[in-house]
Motif scaffolding. Sequence first.
Motif, short mmCIF file in Angstrom:
data_model
loop_
_atom_site.label_atom_id
_atom_site.label_comp_id
_atom_site.label_asym_id
_atom_site.label_seq_id
_atom_site.Cartn_x
_atom_site.Cartn_y
_atom_site.Cartn_z
N GLU A 72 0.91 -0.95 -0.10
CA GLU A 72 0.18 0.67 -0.03
C GLU A 72 0.45 1.08 0.20
OE1 GLU A 72 -3.57 2.63 2.46
OE2 GLU A 72 -2.51 0.45 3.61
N GLU A 73 2.13 1.09 0.72
CA GLU A 73 2.79 2.37 0.80
C GLU A 73 3.79 2.63 -0.66
OE1 GLU A 73 4.03 2.93 5.73
OE2 GLU A 73 5.39 1.33 4.36
N ILE A 74 3.55 1.54 -1.13
CA ILE A 74 4.63 1.49 -2.13
C ILE A 74 3.53 2.08 -3.84
CG2 ILE A 74 5.26 -0.10 -4.34
CD1 ILE A 74 6.57 -2.31 -2.15
N SER A 75 2.43 1.79 -3.43
CA SER A 75 1.00 2.07 -4.14
C SER A 75 1.03 3.92 -4.58
CB SER A 75 -0.20 1.85 -4.16
OG SER A 75 -0.71 1.91 -3.10
N ARG A 76 1.44 4.55 -3.35
CA ARG A 76 0.68 5.53 -3.24
C ARG A 76 2.01 6.79 -3.09
NH1 ARG A 76 -2.08 6.05 2.57
NH2 ARG A 76 -2.54 8.44 2.33
N LEU A 77 3.50 5.94 -3.43
CA LEU A 77 4.85 6.93 -3.50
C LEU A 77 4.30 7.69 -5.06
CD1 LEU A 77 7.71 4.17 -3.18
CD2 LEU A 77 6.97 6.20 -1.62
N GLY A 78 5.19 8.89 -4.67
CA GLY A 78 4.81 10.24 -5.98
C GLY A 78 4.04 10.83 -5.87
N LYS A 79 2.76 10.86 -5.01
CA LYS A 79 1.75 11.50 -4.82
C LYS A 79 2.15 12.60 -3.82
CE LYS A 79 -0.99 7.55 -5.37
NZ LYS A 79 -2.45 6.25 -5.34
N PRO A 80 0.92 13.53 -4.56
CA PRO A 80 1.61 14.89 -3.30
C PRO A 80 0.93 13.88 -2.02
CG PRO A 80 0.20 15.26 -5.58
CD PRO A 80 0.82 13.70 -5.10
N TYR A 81 2.06 15.05 -1.26
CA TYR A 81 1.87 15.03 0.48
C TYR A 81 1.40 13.88 0.99
CZ TYR A 81 0.04 19.42 -1.47
OH TYR A 81 0.38 21.03 -2.20
N TYR A 82 1.51 12.92 0.08
CA TYR A 82 2.07 11.43 1.42
C TYR A 82 3.49 10.80 1.03
CZ TYR A 82 2.01 6.41 2.13
OH TYR A 82 2.44 5.46 2.89
N SER A 83 3.74 10.57 2.38
CA SER A 83 5.06 11.11 2.94
C SER A 83 5.48 9.08 4.41
CB SER A 83 5.74 11.96 3.95
OG SER A 83 7.30 11.08 4.18
N THR A 84 5.88 7.94 3.72
CA THR A 84 6.63 7.47 5.02
C THR A 84 7.09 7.67 6.36
OG1 THR A 84 8.10 6.75 3.86
CG2 THR A 84 6.39 6.35 3.38
N LYS A 85 7.64 9.44 6.14
CA LYS A 85 8.14 10.00 7.49
C LYS A 85 7.13 10.72 8.20
CE LYS A 85 11.70 11.89 4.89
NZ LYS A 85 12.68 12.05 3.86
N ALA A 86 7.66 10.85 9.20
CA ALA A 86 6.19 11.94 10.91
C ALA A 86 6.69 13.48 9.50
CB ALA A 86 7.33 11.09 11.97
#
Length: 373
Positions: free
Chosen positions: A317-331
Amino acid sequence: MILCIIKPIKLDIGFIFDLRYIPFIIVALFGGRKSVFPLYIILNACRFYVGGPGMLESFLFSTGAFILIPVYSKTFLKLDSRGRVVAAAAIAFLTMGCYLATLSLILGVSDRQFQTLAWNALTTYVGVISVIMILIEKILINFKNRERILQSERLKVVSQLAASVSHEIRNPLTVTSGFLQMLQKSATITPEEKKFVDLSLQELNRAEKIVSDYLSFAKPQSENLVYSNMIDELEYTKNVIMPYASIHAVEVKFSFSNSLRIRYDRNQIQQCLINIYKNGIEAMKETGGGILSIDVAERKQHIVISIRDTGIGMTKEEISRLGKPYYSTKAEGTGLGMLMVYSTIDKVKGVIEVESEKGIGTTFLITIPVSDR
């Protein structure tokens, strides 16, 4: 598969024929053992329900297929579209060939009628699974094209927004920062007030960084375009990131074997690579260090850049959302860094593939086509 077992083709020579193993093979290849296990249960349950001779043989053969076919799943998924179609057809041919050979040995038949049945069965299996695989690959290609178009639209919107807003925001930020720096040097402010000024300057610097990230989407490429095999950029970015890697106990391994050249914006490619390196190092920071592997090679008129870390990894799920505006795995991340990465690679007609596993690490595979010109 259930319908195939319940309503098989009954032949005049006494045999029955069905296509039960086609869905079984496809699910085993695409999904592996966990995905095909329910089909294995259903296949044998239906076969025992139908009854008649050959139940034990069917159970033994399906068990063999359940054990062997999923072993090839990971290799199968790494093939290109045409390779998967050919591989699935070959596995269907081998599966049916083994089934018919076993049937011939058990029943002790090898006359002309059985040979005709065997030939028809093999061609039918290969033909049907080839048609289904071609349709599946077309669906997958359409899905990827749709995602690529949506991503291009997102990048276009962000680029337009960056061009219209970022410059206007940067001017008041610069003025405010200047006045705060003057106030910071004043001898009349208290230590408590100085602390508040320092915090304000930190936040202004963070806002400045976000604006700079936005501006990277709207920068004209004509100023910094170069025609190169990217060796200078890769060497430069590797050297830049080395001190940061050393601080976090990360070893950097670098290999380069590419003679192909492309035209690109030097500054944007450098920033793109640094963003990926930095994310990889930060992912390993939480595990106490690791190895960042950077490998550059050429493959069939494509430059292939592989960036692999041994960090905490990501979910699908995190991979699929990479590169989308304002999404980050970091806090504290804004997501603009990865958006800039995807935007830069999109400008050179490249493709980014991400493979990751929790607790194992992440691999970014960047494939950039090289024009004959």
